[in-house]
Design a protein around this motif. Structure first.
Motif, PDB file in Angstrom:
ATOM      1  N   TRP A 180       0.856  -1.187   0.000  1.00 52.45           N
ATOM      2  CA  TRP A 180       0.000   0.000   0.000  1.00 52.45           C
ATOM      3  C   TRP A 180       0.889   1.232   0.000  1.00 52.45           C
ATOM      4  CZ3 TRP A 180      -1.462   3.843   3.808  1.00 52.45           C
ATOM      5  CH2 TRP A 180      -2.599   4.571   3.446  1.00 52.45           C
ATOM      6  N   ARG A 181       0.681   2.105  -0.980  1.00 50.97           N
ATOM      7  CA  ARG A 181       1.484   3.328  -1.123  1.00 50.97           C
ATOM      8  C   ARG A 181       2.972   3.015  -1.151  1.00 50.97           C
ATOM      9  NH1 ARG A 181      -1.667   7.777   2.750  1.00 50.97           N
ATOM     10  NH2 ARG A 181      -3.633   7.748   1.575  1.00 50.97           N
ATOM     11  N   GLY A 182       3.313   1.975  -1.896  1.00 54.36           N
ATOM     12  CA  GLY A 182       4.715   1.668  -2.132  1.00 54.36           C
ATOM     13  C   GLY A 182       5.431   0.919  -1.029  1.00 54.36           C
ATOM     14  N   ALA A 183       4.712   0.453  -0.019  1.00 53.90           N
ATOM     15  CA  ALA A 183       5.364  -0.253   1.079  1.00 53.90           C
ATOM     16  C   ALA A 183       4.512  -1.449   1.495  1.00 53.90           C
ATOM     17  CB  ALA A 183       5.579   0.675   2.267  1.00 53.90           C
ATOM     18  N   LEU A 184       5.176  -2.434   2.069  1.00 51.93           N
ATOM     19  CA  LEU A 184       4.467  -3.605   2.581  1.00 51.93           C
ATOM     20  C   LEU A 184       3.965  -3.285   3.987  1.00 51.93           C
ATOM     21  CD1 LEU A 184       3.757  -6.569   1.888  1.00 51.93           C
ATOM     22  CD2 LEU A 184       5.815  -7.225   3.173  1.00 51.93           C
ATOM     23  N   ARG A 185       2.652  -3.325   4.176  1.00 50.28           N
ATOM     24  CA  ARG A 185       2.047  -2.970   5.461  1.00 50.28           C
ATOM     25  C   ARG A 185       1.406  -4.196   6.103  1.00 50.28           C
ATOM     26  NH1 ARG A 185       1.087   2.669   5.234  1.00 50.28           N
ATOM     27  NH2 ARG A 185       2.745   3.539   3.941  1.00 50.28           N
ATOM     28  N   GLN A 186       1.665  -4.375   7.382  1.00 46.45           N
ATOM     29  CA  GLN A 186       1.018  -5.435   8.146  1.00 46.45           C
ATOM     30  C   GLN A 186      -0.254  -4.917   8.797  1.00 46.45           C
ATOM     31  OE1 GLN A 186       4.177  -6.902  10.834  1.00 46.45           O
ATOM     32  NE2 GLN A 186       3.975  -8.856   9.747  1.00 46.45           N
ATOM     33  N   TYR A 187      -1.210  -5.808   8.998  1.00 45.17           N
ATOM     34  CA  TYR A 187      -2.456  -5.427   9.663  1.00 45.17           C
ATOM     35  C   TYR A 187      -3.103  -6.678  10.238  1.00 45.17           C
ATOM     36  CZ  TYR A 187      -4.338  -7.179   5.230  1.00 45.17           C
ATOM     37  OH  TYR A 187      -4.627  -7.957   4.149  1.00 45.17           O
ATOM     38  N   TYR A 188      -3.988  -6.476  11.217  1.00 44.99           N
ATOM     39  CA  TYR A 188      -4.718  -7.595  11.795  1.00 44.99           C
ATOM     40  C   TYR A 188      -5.896  -7.966  10.892  1.00 44.99           C
ATOM     41  CZ  TYR A 188      -2.218  -7.560  16.218  1.00 44.99           C
ATOM     42  OH  TYR A 188      -1.238  -7.660  17.174  1.00 44.99           O
ATOM     43  N   ALA A 189      -6.187  -9.257  10.845  1.00 43.78           N
ATOM     44  CA  ALA A 189      -7.354  -9.760  10.127  1.00 43.78           C
ATOM     45  C   ALA A 189      -7.961 -10.895  10.937  1.00 43.78           C
ATOM     46  CB  ALA A 189      -6.980 -10.248   8.734  1.00 43.78           C
ATOM     47  N   MET A 190      -9.285 -10.986  10.902  1.00 41.60           N
ATOM     48  CA  MET A 190     -10.015 -12.030  11.626  1.00 41.60           C
ATOM     49  C   MET A 190     -11.051 -12.634  10.691  1.00 41.60           C
ATOM     50  SD  MET A 190     -10.522  -9.846  15.153  1.00 41.60           S
ATOM     51  CE  MET A 190      -9.109  -9.016  15.879  1.00 41.60           C
ATOM     52  N   PRO A 191     -10.630 -13.450   9.710  1.00 46.58           N
ATOM     53  CA  PRO A 191     -11.579 -14.035   8.766  1.00 46.58           C
ATOM     54  C   PRO A 191     -12.617 -14.887   9.485  1.00 46.58           C
ATOM     55  CG  PRO A 191      -9.302 -14.330   8.029  1.00 46.58           C
ATOM     56  CD  PRO A 191      -9.233 -13.854   9.438  1.00 46.58           C
ATOM     57  N   PHE A 192     -13.882 -14.682   9.127  1.00 42.27           N
ATOM     58  CA  PHE A 192     -14.982 -15.426   9.742  1.00 42.27           C
ATOM     59  C   PHE A 192     -15.916 -15.874   8.622  1.00 42.27           C
ATOM     60  CE2 PHE A 192     -19.229 -15.546  11.763  1.00 42.27           C
ATOM     61  CZ  PHE A 192     -18.982 -16.499  12.744  1.00 42.27           C
ATOM     62  N   GLY A 193     -15.784 -17.133   8.207  1.00 43.02           N
ATOM     63  CA  GLY A 193     -16.558 -17.596   7.063  1.00 43.02           C
ATOM     64  C   GLY A 193     -16.211 -16.769   5.833  1.00 43.02           C
ATOM     65  N   ARG A 194     -17.237 -16.244   5.169  1.00 44.21           N
ATOM     66  CA  ARG A 194     -16.989 -15.421   3.988  1.00 44.21           C
ATOM     67  C   ARG A 194     -16.683 -13.972   4.345  1.00 44.21           C
ATOM     68  NH1 ARG A 194     -21.040 -12.088   2.167  1.00 44.21           N
ATOM     69  NH2 ARG A 194     -23.084 -12.252   3.152  1.00 44.21           N
ATOM     70  N   ARG A 195     -16.730 -13.644   5.630  1.00 49.09           N
ATOM     71  CA  ARG A 195     -16.475 -12.262   6.065  1.00 49.09           C
ATOM     72  C   ARG A 195     -14.986 -12.059   6.328  1.00 49.09           C
ATOM     73  NH1 ARG A 195     -21.692 -10.067   5.316  1.00 49.09           N
ATOM     74  NH2 ARG A 195     -23.209 -11.446   6.301  1.00 49.09           N
ATOM     75  N   TYR A 196     -14.441 -11.031   5.734  1.00 49.46           N
ATOM     76  CA  TYR A 196     -13.030 -10.704   5.943  1.00 49.46           C
ATOM     77  C   TYR A 196     -12.962  -9.443   6.798  1.00 49.46           C
ATOM     78  CZ  TYR A 196      -8.056 -10.040   4.915  1.00 49.46           C
ATOM     79  OH  TYR A 196      -6.688  -9.896   5.017  1.00 49.46           O
ATOM     80  N   ILE A 197     -12.755  -9.650   8.089  1.00 48.86           N
ATOM     81  CA  ILE A 197     -12.687  -8.544   9.053  1.00 48.86           C
ATOM     82  C   ILE A 197     -11.226  -8.123   9.148  1.00 48.86           C
ATOM     83  CG2 ILE A 197     -13.192  -7.826  11.417  1.00 48.86           C
ATOM     84  CD1 ILE A 197     -15.137 -10.280  11.524  1.00 48.86           C
ATOM     85  N   TRP A 198     -10.926  -6.874   8.812  1.00 47.83           N
ATOM     86  CA  TRP A 198      -9.533  -6.440   8.783  1.00 47.83           C
ATOM     87  C   TRP A 198      -9.454  -4.932   9.000  1.00 47.83           C
ATOM     88  CZ3 TRP A 198      -6.955  -3.551   4.730  1.00 47.83           C
ATOM     89  CH2 TRP A 198      -7.825  -3.102   3.722  1.00 47.83           C
ATOM     90  N   GLY A 199      -8.233  -4.416   8.927  1.00 50.17           N
ATOM     91  CA  GLY A 199      -8.023  -2.971   8.996  1.00 50.17           C
ATOM     92  C   GLY A 199      -8.420  -2.366  10.330  1.00 50.17           C
ATOM     93  N   VAL A 200      -9.070  -1.214  10.278  1.00 52.22           N
ATOM     94  CA  VAL A 200      -9.449  -0.489  11.489  1.00 52.22           C
ATOM     95  C   VAL A 200     -10.363  -1.340  12.362  1.00 52.22           C
ATOM     96  CG1 VAL A 200     -10.659   1.528  12.378  1.00 52.22           C
ATOM     97  CG2 VAL A 200      -9.148   1.770  10.404  1.00 52.22           C
ATOM     98  N   THR A 201     -11.319  -2.029  11.755  1.00 54.42           N
ATOM     99  CA  THR A 201     -12.259  -2.838  12.532  1.00 54.42           C
ATOM    100  C   THR A 201     -11.528  -3.927  13.303  1.00 54.42           C
ATOM    101  OG1 THR A 201     -13.981  -2.418  10.887  1.00 54.42           O
ATOM    102  CG2 THR A 201     -14.335  -4.265  12.395  1.00 54.42           C
ATOM    103  N   ALA A 202     -10.645  -4.650  12.636  1.00 51.98           N
ATOM    104  CA  ALA A 202      -9.884  -5.696  13.313  1.00 51.98           C
ATOM    105  C   ALA A 202      -8.933  -5.098  14.346  1.00 51.98           C
ATOM    106  CB  ALA A 202      -9.104  -6.529  12.300  1.00 51.98           C
ATOM    107  N   GLY A 203      -8.368  -3.934  14.042  1.00 56.73           N
ATOM    108  CA  GLY A 203      -7.476  -3.281  14.997  1.00 56.73           C
ATOM    109  C   GLY A 203      -8.197  -2.886  16.274  1.00 56.73           C
ATOM    110  N   ILE A 204      -9.428  -2.399  16.149  1.00 53.11           N
ATOM    111  CA  ILE A 204     -10.222  -2.036  17.322  1.00 53.11           C
ATOM    112  C   ILE A 204     -10.600  -3.280  18.113  1.00 53.11           C
ATOM    113  CG2 ILE A 204     -12.473  -1.126  18.028  1.00 53.11           C
ATOM    114  CD1 ILE A 204     -12.163   0.977  15.802  1.00 53.11           C
ATOM    115  N   LEU A 205     -10.975  -4.358  17.415  1.00 52.13           N
ATOM    116  CA  LEU A 205     -11.292  -5.609  18.110  1.00 52.13           C
ATOM    117  C   LEU A 205     -10.065  -6.161  18.822  1.00 52.13           C
ATOM    118  CD1 LEU A 205     -13.557  -7.232  15.391  1.00 52.13           C
ATOM    119  CD2 LEU A 205     -14.280  -6.562  17.704  1.00 52.13           C
ATOM    120  N   ARG A 206      -8.902  -6.038  18.205  1.00 54.45           N
ATOM    121  CA  ARG A 206      -7.672  -6.470  18.861  1.00 54.45           C
ATOM    122  C   ARG A 206      -7.434  -5.656  20.128  1.00 54.45           C
ATOM    123  NH1 ARG A 206      -3.671 -10.456  19.541  1.00 54.45           N
ATOM    124  NH2 ARG A 206      -1.916  -9.397  20.522  1.00 54.45           N
ATOM    125  N   ASN A 207      -7.684  -4.364  20.088  1.00 55.81           N
ATOM    126  CA  ASN A 207      -7.532  -3.531  21.266  1.00 55.81           C
ATOM    127  C   ASN A 207      -8.517  -3.938  22.355  1.00 55.81           C
ATOM    128  OD1 ASN A 207      -8.321  -0.240  22.333  1.00 55.81           O
ATOM    129  ND2 ASN A 207      -6.456  -1.334  22.871  1.00 55.81           N
TER     130      ASN A 207
END
Length: 216
Positions: A180-207
């Motif tokens: 993303w924007r020329g760099a490799l970025r890590q992020y949290y993801a919580m796949p649930f069935g066909r739902r791909y929960i990631w980014g800000v939503t997954a980050g808030i759930l991780r918190n």
């Protein structure tokens, strides 16, 4: 996972002990700001210099007799930003909103028709600074089951629930990466069935996991 996870008493007790009573201000010493920079420290340099825009989201936990669930939305495909992504109800704070709770409740009512009298706020998680320069305040709340939801089709394609026990199990917190924007970025993801929960939503759930359950 503790049996208290899915009960009102256990969750309320944890919230009273570990959630913030008041929202943190931007970059206050006690803020403990979360965001993409937590996994990608180099992204601090690419953040906009302008003051972030304030926003709030509702983290709605529905109390079912057989276990609590988190209410999430799938954003409408026609939205200009983050279309199709999994999100919490929420948005930018309006001038008439006195608190982040007011914003979260108003947005939940506008987006999914969640009546305020079904919602009992418990407290705040740590603020989250998004890559789009939003200072997001997450409001954790209990929601009585049976709320008459009416999603706004212009904003929300679907409303669904995910068991709290799944989201608060660290084994389901995956680290993914993409360019993303020329760099490799890590992020949290919580796949649930066909739902791909990631980014800000997954980050808030991780918190929320770190605040309420990581100390167990």
């Amino acid at each position: 996972m503790s049996a208290a996870l899915g009960t009102r008493l256990g969750l309320a007790e944890r919230a009273a002990k570990h959630l913030r009573r008041e929202p943190p201000g931007f970059l206050e010493p006690r803020c403990d700001l979360k965001g993409d920079h937590a996994l990608n420290p180099s992204t601090w340099a690419s953040l906009p210099e302008a003051q972030p825009r304030h926003a709030a989201v509702l983290v709605p936990i529905v109390e079912h007799e057989d276990g609590a669930c988190v209410l999430l939305t799938e954003r409408a495909s026609g939205l200009r930003n983050h279309s199709g992504q999994i999100a919490f109800p929420g948005g930018r704070m309006d001038p008439e909103d006195e608190t982040a709770i007011d914003t979260a409740l108003r947005e939940a009512e506008e987006e999914i028709g969640l009546p305020r009298n079904y919602v009992s706020p418990l407290g705040y998680l740590d603020a989250y600074l998004s890559s789009s320069n939003y200072f997001v305040l997450p409001v954790v709340a209990l929601v009585r089951p049976g709320a008459p939801l009416l999603p706004n089709p212009e904003e929300v394609a679907d409303v669904f629930e995910v068991p709290l026990s799944f989201l608060m199990d660290e084994a389901n917190h995956e680290l993914h990466a993409r360019h993303w924007r020329g760099a490799l970025r890590q992020y949290y993801a919580m796949p649930f069935g066909r739902r791909y929960i990631w980014g800000v939503t997954a980050g808030i759930l991780r918190n929320m996991y770190e605040r309420l359950y990581a100390h167990d």
